[in-house]
Design a protein around this motif. Structure first.
Motif, PDB file in Angstrom:
ATOM      1  N   SER B 124      59.719  62.874  49.261  1.00  0.00           N
ATOM      2  CA  SER B 124      59.853  61.516  49.765  1.00  0.00           C
ATOM      3  C   SER B 124      60.148  60.434  48.861  1.00  0.00           C
ATOM      4  O   SER B 124      59.641  60.503  47.565  1.00  0.00           O
ATOM      5  CB  SER B 124      58.243  61.335  50.282  1.00  0.00           C
ATOM      6  OG  SER B 124      58.137  59.856  50.702  1.00  0.00           O
ATOM      7  N   GLU B 125      61.101  59.545  49.334  1.00  0.00           N
ATOM      8  CA  GLU B 125      61.647  58.472  48.521  1.00  0.00           C
ATOM      9  C   GLU B 125      60.185  57.515  48.223  1.00  0.00           C
ATOM     10  O   GLU B 125      60.323  56.683  47.228  1.00  0.00           O
ATOM     11  CB  GLU B 125      62.318  57.526  49.344  1.00  0.00           C
ATOM     12  CG  GLU B 125      63.632  58.254  49.451  1.00  0.00           C
ATOM     13  CD  GLU B 125      64.937  57.141  49.641  1.00  0.00           C
ATOM     14  OE1 GLU B 125      64.549  56.181  50.490  1.00  0.00           O
ATOM     15  OE2 GLU B 125      66.120  57.136  48.974  1.00  0.00           O
ATOM     16  N   ARG B 126      59.223  57.755  48.923  1.00  0.00           N
ATOM     17  CA  ARG B 126      58.083  56.904  48.303  1.00  0.00           C
ATOM     18  C   ARG B 126      56.945  57.545  47.695  1.00  0.00           C
ATOM     19  O   ARG B 126      55.925  57.048  47.180  1.00  0.00           O
ATOM     20  CB  ARG B 126      57.026  56.545  49.802  1.00  0.00           C
ATOM     21  CG  ARG B 126      57.829  55.606  50.846  1.00  0.00           C
ATOM     22  CD  ARG B 126      56.993  55.206  51.698  1.00  0.00           C
ATOM     23  NE  ARG B 126      56.425  56.234  52.449  1.00  0.00           N
ATOM     24  CZ  ARG B 126      56.772  56.732  53.730  1.00  0.00           C
ATOM     25  NH1 ARG B 126      57.565  55.948  54.382  1.00  0.00           N
ATOM     26  NH2 ARG B 126      56.355  57.637  54.309  1.00  0.00           N
ATOM     27  N   SER B 146      58.089  53.945  42.894  1.00  0.00           N
ATOM     28  CA  SER B 146      58.370  55.123  43.514  1.00  0.00           C
ATOM     29  C   SER B 146      59.590  55.830  43.186  1.00  0.00           C
ATOM     30  O   SER B 146      60.435  55.236  42.352  1.00  0.00           O
ATOM     31  CB  SER B 146      58.680  54.292  45.068  1.00  0.00           C
ATOM     32  OG  SER B 146      59.711  53.689  45.148  1.00  0.00           O
TER      33      SER B 146
END
Lengths: 193, 193
Positions: B124-126, B146
């Motif tokens: 996930s990019e987060r 992030s």
């Protein structure tokens, strides 16, 4: 002593003006609950300093001549704990069989389950495996063989130990063989000269 | 200096009766080519002692308050090198996205490629990510954010650094926030009293 009790004792002593040291074997942030304790202190507004240590995850294999990384052999290493087999299984399910070196801390008692879990997940039964007990002490004890043999290894009782699984174990075997050969030659020299 | 030259120098000096020390930053068996050097010495019949060190893989995150393991957050941690992106990609392809804490050593210059590779593999990019430069020195520098932000982080030039990716980064953020809040309160007390 339960973790909650330790946390409470730390905070209470610090509030009484004591300097509190949590002295741990190895590194406090490698399955040492150091993060939980640091958070507890932070919530209580108590400053703390984290002092990294020499982790058995790396040092125990090293003292048996096993490098957790070795160029051309593995792209890296994964460290899991055998203390909680559910967490271990989650970790193993996340990694492709035989893709990286694996170090299992606190896994000595569960070595049969560890080996079964790996083989069930597709790791070759011929994968080199090692057990290193009481590393750095005069009681240091090392075994190496294959994943298939790991469950039936008879380890010395009462010693802590680390499991290593992967081709890097062979480096330790070569080093140990050379060491034995060298010691043998030195003895021979001694006898003759 | 090429590794082959280092190996040759070690063996030559040892054969001349010198005690040779290969003093390395961190741990000699964590992307330190210690295994290769130990094998070279073994082949030459020269005994050597391996002294484990405090590895930046664990210590650099720790000094930024980031525990590589944290109960309930990760079953373990994977250590890869960003020095060789082919090996890095092999390591990343072997692990399921967001399944363990990831530490990337020597990955500072390649942070954009590291982040791209992770996102391309489904991370996930987060996902929380951190950079820790020059850990333990007066120049220690930490960033956290992030995975999406990692490529554009402007790090201080010329310092070595470690990347950390995973939920454990949030522990470091909580600790840092509490530390700032505490320091701020102390300053206020100072002003008023």
């Amino acid at each position: 002593v339960r973790q909650e009790t330790i946390n409470r004792l730390m905070v209470r002593a610090a509030r009484r003006g004591k300097r509190v040291v949590r002295l741990k074997g190895g590194d406090p942030f490698v399955f040492g609950r150091g993060g939980e304790e640091a958070l507890e202190l932070a919530m209580a507004g108590i400053p703390c300093e984290i002092v990294p240590g020499v982790s058995a995850a790396i040092a125990a294999p090293a003292l048996a001549g096993i490098p957790v990384t070795h160029r051309g052999v593995t792209p890296g290493f994964l460290v899991l704990s055998g203390h909680n087999m559910d967490a271990f299984d989650r970790g193993i399910q996340a990694v492709q069989p035989n893709a990286v070196s694996l170090v299992v801390m606190m896994g000595l008692a569960e070595r049969a389950s560890v080996a079964d879990s790996l083989v069930a997940r597709g790791w070759s039964e011929r994968t080199p495996a090692a057990v290193v007990c009481a590393a750095s002490t005069s009681e240091q004890w090392t075994w190496s063989g294959s994943l298939a043999e790991l469950p039936s290894v008879d380890t010395p009782g009462g010693l802590p130990g680390v499991l290593v699984v992967g081709e890097v174990v062979r480096v330790g075997e070569v080093l140990a063989a050379q060491e034995r050969s060298r010691s043998h030659n030195e003895v021979s020299y001694g006898r003759n000269g």
